[in-house]
Design an enzyme around this catalytic site. Structure first.
Site, short mmCIF file in Angstrom:
data_model
loop_
_atom_site.label_atom_id
_atom_site.label_comp_id
_atom_site.label_asym_id
_atom_site.label_seq_id
_atom_site.Cartn_x
_atom_site.Cartn_y
_atom_site.Cartn_z
N ALA A 1 -82.55 27.79 11.84
CA ALA A 1 -83.85 27.39 11.28
C ALA A 1 -84.34 28.45 10.30
O ALA A 1 -84.48 29.62 10.67
CB ALA A 1 -84.86 27.21 12.40
N ASP B 1 -86.25 22.30 16.68
CA ASP B 1 -86.37 22.11 15.24
C ASP B 1 -87.76 21.55 14.93
O ASP B 1 -88.26 20.69 15.66
CB ASP B 1 -85.28 21.11 14.77
N HIS C 1 -78.49 21.81 -4.54
CA HIS C 1 -77.08 22.20 -4.49
C HIS C 1 -76.20 21.33 -5.38
O HIS C 1 -76.45 20.14 -5.57
CB HIS C 1 -76.58 22.16 -3.04
N LEU C 2 -75.15 21.99 -5.89
CA LEU C 2 -74.33 21.36 -6.92
C LEU C 2 -73.69 20.04 -6.48
O LEU C 2 -73.84 19.02 -7.17
CB LEU C 2 -73.25 22.36 -7.39
N TYR D 1 -84.72 35.90 -0.04
CA TYR D 1 -83.97 35.12 0.95
C TYR D 1 -82.89 35.99 1.61
O TYR D 1 -82.82 36.09 2.84
CB TYR D 1 -83.33 33.90 0.27
N GLY E 1 -80.45 35.13 -11.41
CA GLY E 1 -79.90 35.64 -10.14
C GLY E 1 -78.52 35.11 -9.81
O GLY E 1 -77.92 35.54 -8.83
N1 UDP Z 1 -75.32 24.54 -10.44
C1 UDP Z 1 -75.39 23.89 -11.66
N2 UDP Z 1 -76.22 22.79 -11.76
C2 UDP Z 1 -76.96 22.32 -10.72
C3 UDP Z 1 -76.89 23.01 -9.47
C4 UDP Z 1 -76.06 24.12 -9.37
O1 UDP Z 1 -74.74 24.27 -12.63
O2 UDP Z 1 -77.71 21.34 -10.89
C5 UDP Z 1 -74.43 25.73 -10.29
C6 UDP Z 1 -75.15 27.00 -9.88
O3 UDP Z 1 -75.61 27.71 -11.00
C7 UDP Z 1 -74.04 27.74 -9.13
C8 UDP Z 1 -73.19 26.63 -8.52
O4 UDP Z 1 -73.53 25.45 -9.25
O5 UDP Z 1 -73.24 28.46 -10.04
C9 UDP Z 1 -73.47 26.40 -7.06
O6 UDP Z 1 -74.88 26.30 -6.89
P1 UDP Z 1 -75.55 25.88 -5.52
O7 UDP Z 1 -77.03 25.82 -5.76
O8 UDP Z 1 -74.89 24.65 -5.00
O9 UDP Z 1 -75.18 27.06 -4.53
P2 UDP Z 1 -75.43 28.65 -4.62
O10 UDP Z 1 -74.17 29.20 -5.23
O11 UDP Z 1 -76.65 28.87 -5.43
O12 UDP Z 1 -75.58 29.04 -3.20
#
Ligand code: UDP
Length: 330
Positions: free
Chosen positions: A74, A31, A188-189, A141, A281
């Site tokens: 990675a 890593d 991430h959410l 990605y 997206g």
């Molecule tokens: N999301 C949101 N607010 C945030 C981060 C994410 O509403 O601050 C939403 C995002 O649009 C998606 C879901 O939460 O619908 C999960 O997003 P994340 O980035 O965790 O994972 P992804 O689905 O993009 O892999």
């Protein structure tokens, strides 16, 4: 088995390393610590700091440790960033993966597990998404991961390298209060919502509330890292029987609103929200059909959203500043 894990100091990689070590495998972590954390590496694993861009270093680690299997985590991992900086993904991620595959082939490595992604399916026509769904990566990605999946087919054909491509949906949760998610910046959410509960952010911005879903917010399939790790261990054992590709999700979707509500329940914090724009997206619904891995490997996810959030909260509340908050070992 002796295994080399690239990205073994990262979020999913470190969790898999812990479970490999617990299962008695001999693990070497490679890593660069570009995103990973030294403090996340299992103490019983051999740690080699190095970059996959350095082809000679990859050859050296292979010659010195002679792994029988490789698990490749990675990677640059931000979908949004890949839209702005495609060459990090079509360039670095692909070149680094190629360096690894070339060295693995040279050293006769027989097993390879790729961490792949639901982003291969772009904006899916139908959910749940099984392995036969049309592949149309939604970003550079996803395209980079697809290129690696395609190269693996030829590694098998030409060198007998058996591979598993594991396409994760939303990895979430923490393996223990000492081992969890820590990205900078965090996108991430679940970690973002829990940072609100910790008082580190004033609110969560909900990216779109006008989707065609029951409550208007996006629906995702969250899978606990422990369940993901279990799938990797099962796949590693099963490779003797041939190469394989699996979609990895729980088969159950939760909306952004449901995730926030669960975080309120678990943390006892009100968690204010603000309605934001849709994130470019983002598909409305991403849910996996994981019937294939269930049938072939007997895998099944054991954690629901509540268990995921509880474990994530145990990690975030014990480590509000992630690994950096722990001092020298991080
Ligand atoms: N999301 C949101 N607010 C945030 C981060 C994410 O509403 O601050 C939403 C995002 O649009 C998606 C879901 O939460 O619908 C999960 O997003 P994340 O980035 O965790 O994972 P992804 O689905 O993009 O892999």
């Amino acid at each position: 088995m002796k295994v080399l894990v690239t990205g073994g100091a990262g979020y999913v990689g470190s969790a898999v390393v812990w479970q490999l070590a617990r299962a008695g495998h001999q693990v070497v972590v490679f890593d660069s610590l570009y995103q990973g954390h030294r403090g996340a590496v299992h103490p019983g694993a051999t740690f080699v700091e190095g970059d996959l861009a350095d082809r000679a270093a990859v050859g050296r680690v292979m010659a010195e440790h002679t792994p029988e299997g490789i698990l490749h985590f990675a990677s640059h991992t931000r979908v949004g960033e890949s839209m702005d900086q495609p060459f990090l993904y079509l360039g670095d991620n692909v070149r680094n993966g190629l360096n690894l595959l070339e060295a693995a082939a040279e050293h006769g490595v027989g097993r390879f597990i790729l961490s792949s992604t639901a982003n291969l399916f772009g904006l899916p026509e139908r959910v749940p998404i099984d392995e036969a769904a049309p592949i149309r990566p939604g970003s550079p990605y996803g395209e980079g991961k697809l290129i690696l999946e395609q190269m693996l087919r030829w590694m098998d054909d030409r060198f007998g390298m058996r591979y598993a491509a594991l396409r994760y949906f939303n990895a979430a949760g923490a393996l223990s209060p000492e081992l969890g998610e820590d990205h900078t910046p965090e996108t991430h959410l679940i970690p973002i919502v829990l940072q609100v509960a910790l008082g580190q952010r004033p609110h969560v911005t909900v990216y779109g509330e006008d989707y065609e879903t029951p409550d208007g917010t996006c629906v995702r399939d969250y899978v606990h890292v422990e369940d993901l790790a279990d799938a990797h261990l099962r796949a590693l054992d099963a490779l003797e029987g041939g190469s394989r590709t699996y979609n990895l999700g729980s088969g159950r979707g939760y909306s952004v609103r449901e995730v926030i509500e669960t975080c309120r329940q678990v943390t006892g914090h009100p968690i204010p929200t603000v309605t934001g724009e849709r994130r470019p997206g983002d598909p409305a619904v991403l849910v996996a059909a994981s019937d294939r891995i269930r049938a072939e490997l007997g895998w099944r996810p054991r954690h629901d959203l509540l268990a995921i959030v509880q474990s994530a909260w145990a990690w975030h509340s014990a480590n509000p500043h992630g690994y950096a908050g722990r001092g020298a070992a991080s």
